[in-house]
Design an enzyme around this catalytic site. Structure first.
Site, PDB file in Angstrom:
ATOM      1  N   SER A 168     -19.059 -42.916  16.415  1.00  0.00           N
ATOM      2  CA  SER A 168     -18.246 -41.620  16.036  1.00  0.00           C
ATOM      3  C   SER A 168     -16.744 -41.882  16.090  1.00  0.00           C
ATOM      4  CB  SER A 168     -18.893 -40.542  17.121  1.00  0.00           C
ATOM      5  OG  SER A 168     -18.520 -41.077  18.531  1.00  0.00           O
TER       6      SER A 168
ATOM      7  N   HIS B   8     -12.962   0.254  -5.663  1.00  0.00           N
ATOM      8  CA  HIS B   8     -13.841  -0.295  -6.764  1.00  0.00           C
ATOM      9  C   HIS B   8     -12.731  -1.026  -7.918  1.00  0.00           C
ATOM     10  CE1 HIS B   8     -17.048   2.186  -5.021  1.00  0.00           C
ATOM     11  NE2 HIS B   8     -16.123   3.185  -5.024  1.00  0.00           N
TER      12      HIS B   8
ATOM     13  N   SER C 162      -1.133 -26.489 -17.523  1.00  0.00           N
ATOM     14  CA  SER C 162      -2.317 -26.939 -18.189  1.00  0.00           C
ATOM     15  C   SER C 162      -1.977 -28.212 -18.700  1.00  0.00           C
ATOM     16  CB  SER C 162      -2.857 -25.817 -19.140  1.00  0.00           C
ATOM     17  OG  SER C 162      -3.832 -26.448 -19.991  1.00  0.00           O
TER      18      SER C 162
ATOM     19  N   LYS D  37       0.772 -22.177 -19.913  1.00  0.00           N
ATOM     20  CA  LYS D  37      -0.113 -21.641 -18.491  1.00  0.00           C
ATOM     21  C   LYS D  37       0.901 -21.733 -17.317  1.00  0.00           C
ATOM     22  CE  LYS D  37      -3.786 -20.356 -18.167  1.00  0.00           C
ATOM     23  NZ  LYS D  37      -4.871 -21.565 -17.999  1.00  0.00           N
TER      24      LYS D  37
ATOM     25  N   GLU E 125      -6.483 -20.251  -5.632  1.00  0.00           N
ATOM     26  CA  GLU E 125      -7.667 -20.488  -5.939  1.00  0.00           C
ATOM     27  C   GLU E 125      -8.519 -21.740  -5.282  1.00  0.00           C
ATOM     28  OE1 GLU E 125      -6.917 -19.695 -10.989  1.00  0.00           O
ATOM     29  OE2 GLU E 125      -7.172 -21.756 -10.070  1.00  0.00           O
TER      30      GLU E 125
ATOM     31  N   TYR F 158     -27.300 -32.852  27.006  1.00  0.00           N
ATOM     32  CA  TYR F 158     -26.917 -33.381  26.046  1.00  0.00           C
ATOM     33  C   TYR F 158     -27.894 -34.240  24.926  1.00  0.00           C
ATOM     34  CZ  TYR F 158     -23.829 -36.273  23.136  1.00  0.00           C
ATOM     35  OH  TYR F 158     -22.955 -36.805  21.877  1.00  0.00           O
TER      36      TYR F 158
ATOM     37  N   GLN G  83     -23.145 -34.984  18.640  1.00  0.00           N
ATOM     38  CA  GLN G  83     -21.973 -35.723  17.977  1.00  0.00           C
ATOM     39  C   GLN G  83     -21.598 -35.082  16.720  1.00  0.00           C
ATOM     40  OE1 GLN G  83     -21.953 -40.115  18.129  1.00  0.00           O
ATOM     41  NE2 GLN G  83     -22.241 -40.291  15.937  1.00  0.00           N
TER      42      GLN G  83
ATOM     43  N   LYS H 178     -18.374 -32.608  15.740  1.00  0.00           N
ATOM     44  CA  LYS H 178     -17.012 -32.859  15.544  1.00  0.00           C
ATOM     45  C   LYS H 178     -16.505 -32.746  14.257  1.00  0.00           C
ATOM     46  CE  LYS H 178     -17.130 -35.726  19.636  1.00  0.00           C
ATOM     47  NZ  LYS H 178     -18.690 -35.255  19.926  1.00  0.00           N
TER      48      LYS H 178
END
Length: 464
Positions: free
Chosen positions: A23, A156, A277, A283, A290, A317, A322, A325
């Protein structure tokens, strides 16, 4: 390199096992917390007479040197170690000899990783809170500048009633306020120290768990050793908090994306926080928003990963844990990255006030105010509602706003209409009269801003 558990085995571990089992590539980020826990543990061992003062001093000196060397890049993490705990311990032993071998007395990697994780999560919660409070302050600053920036409120995604841009900003500020309170609740619930729980059943050594809890800044030790080493509730809860926060950021991002389109054109992003773009030269894309919208799903996935990993585990445990994480670290990193970029992006955007005000003049968003006008003249609300419904239908066919109707036209729908109706239907009047607690009137939004600013100050003062 011989494994620290090699005495039990007659064969060396297969290289594939080492690669699969390690790990260190991701838990190495907890090196400072691991050293912090070891400093406290050795301090307690010496006080309790379990190790000598000389051994403790050698351990402290060695650990501090390792910390300095890691942070100066003079010491790099080796893939031959199983985890950050063994890397630190064996590096220490190589440097100071037998004293380093005594560091692990009266503890296990089970309680060691548990304390490392809690220390790390506590630190990260505070860093996320700082970023979120900073963004909330940015919202307050811009809300003050837009107390009288009129715009349509939507239900709406249809124009519904008039509000102000400041009122809209304070809606998100209140969402983020709840996010802060959730993070604080998680912090409070997890603020217990598992060090001393051992592998699962504490130890026969006369350790002082209250001392190590105090040295490490916890309010108290965990009360049950089985729970102490197997608890990852705080990881789940933090990922839940972060998922809700990312949902809020995603909703905000969705509105900014829509409002930057030419169909709305309420906002224009600064060139420094937009992209273009490869084929369409005109653009100007809201890629930041996004990506935040997309990354929210990534954080939701971390939450689901933790729940799925933990749901079938017996006490105490298990190696499955592990996997906590990578999911948690990724969620934390993602949220911090999103907060760090959305703040300057929002701070530099341009508000198209005229466009917003013009939109607010259309779509019959003063229809409810028109009904309320009749109610104030004595008509029951439900009757007024039907009258205005017919009036809106008429105006829609005639392609005119309610305000554009002559008094004679209005009276044809109900005799209660008088000359003062035009003042009542004015956009500014519609907003100013909504001065109810929580409403969009400038005076009321100013109060909301002050509440959020007081909350921010309170959180900041708690940190000092």
């Amino acid at each position: 390199m011989a494994k620290m558990w090699a005495g039990r085995f007659s064969k060396e571990a297969d290289a594939k096992l080492d690669s699969f089992n390690t790990s260190l590539p991701f838990d190495c980020r907890m090196y400072a917390q691991d050293i912090q826990g070891s400093l406290a543990h050795s301090e307690m061992l010496e006080k309790q007479g379990i190790i000598s003062k000389e051994d403790k001093e050698a351990i402290h000196k060695g650990l501090k040197e390792i910390l300095t060397d890691i942070e100066s890049n003079e010491l790099t993490f080796s893939s031959s170690y199983e985890d950050i705990h063994m890397f630190i311990e064996e590096t220490l032993t190589n440097r100071i000899g037998d004293a380093g071998k005594r560091l692990h007395t009266a503890r296990s990697r089970n309680d060691q990783v548990a304390v490392d994780m809690r220390l790390y999560v506590k630190k990260e919660i505070k860093e996320i809170e700082k970023l979120l409070l900073k963004f909330m302050n940015t919202l307050c600053i811009h809300a003050k500048e837009n107390l009288d920036t009129f715009m349509p409120g939507y239900t709406h995604l249809q124009r519904a009633q008039p509000i102000t841009l400041g009122h809209w900003m304070m809606a998100y500020a209140n969402m983020f306020k709840r996010d802060i309170r959730r993070l604080e609740n998680t912090y409070d619930l997890m603020d217990e120290c598992p060090l001393g729980c051992g592998a699962l059943a504490t130890t026969t050594y006369p350790i002082d768990r209250n001392m190590t809890a105090e040295l490490l800044g916890f309010k108290n030790p965990v009360d049950n050793s089985l729970d102490g080493v197997s608890d990852r509730d705080y990881c789940v809860e933090l990922c839940s908090d972060l998922s809700i926060l990312m949902m809020h950021l995603s909703r905000l991002s969705e509105e900014i994306i829509s409002w930057c389109s030419l169909e709305f054109h309420y906002f224009e992003l600064d060139d420094a926080y937009s992209t273009g773009s490869s084929i369409m030269p005109q653009k100007k894309n809201p890629d930041i928003c996004e990506l935040i919208r997309g990354k929210s799903g990534r954080v939701f996935g971390s939450l689901l990963s933790l729940l799925s990993m933990l749901k079938g585990l017996p006490l105490a445990y298990n190696k499955d844990m592990q996997e906590d994480k990578e999911a948690l670290f990724d969620a934390i990193d993602t949220v911090k990255q999103c907060l760090d970029i959305i703040d300057p992006m929002f701070d530099t955007l341009t508000v198209c006030k005229e466009r917003m005000a013009n939109a607010a003049l259309h779509g019959y968003i003063n229809a409810t105010d028109c009904a309320d006008y009749l109610v104030k003249q004595g008509l029951p609300f439900r009757d007024a509602y039907h009258v205005i419904g017919k009036l809106v239908g008429y105006c829609s066919k005639e392609n005119k706003a309610i305000n554009d109707c002559t008094l004679e036209e209005l009276k044809s729908f109900h005799p209660y209409f008088k000359e003062d109706v035009y003042q009542a239907l004015d956009l500014k009047t519609c907003v100013l009269q909504r001065n109810v607690l929580g409403g969009p009137s400038p005076e009321e939004v100013q109060r909301q801003i002050e509440v959020i600013q007081d909350f921010i100050k309170g959180c900041e003062s708690d940190e000092t």
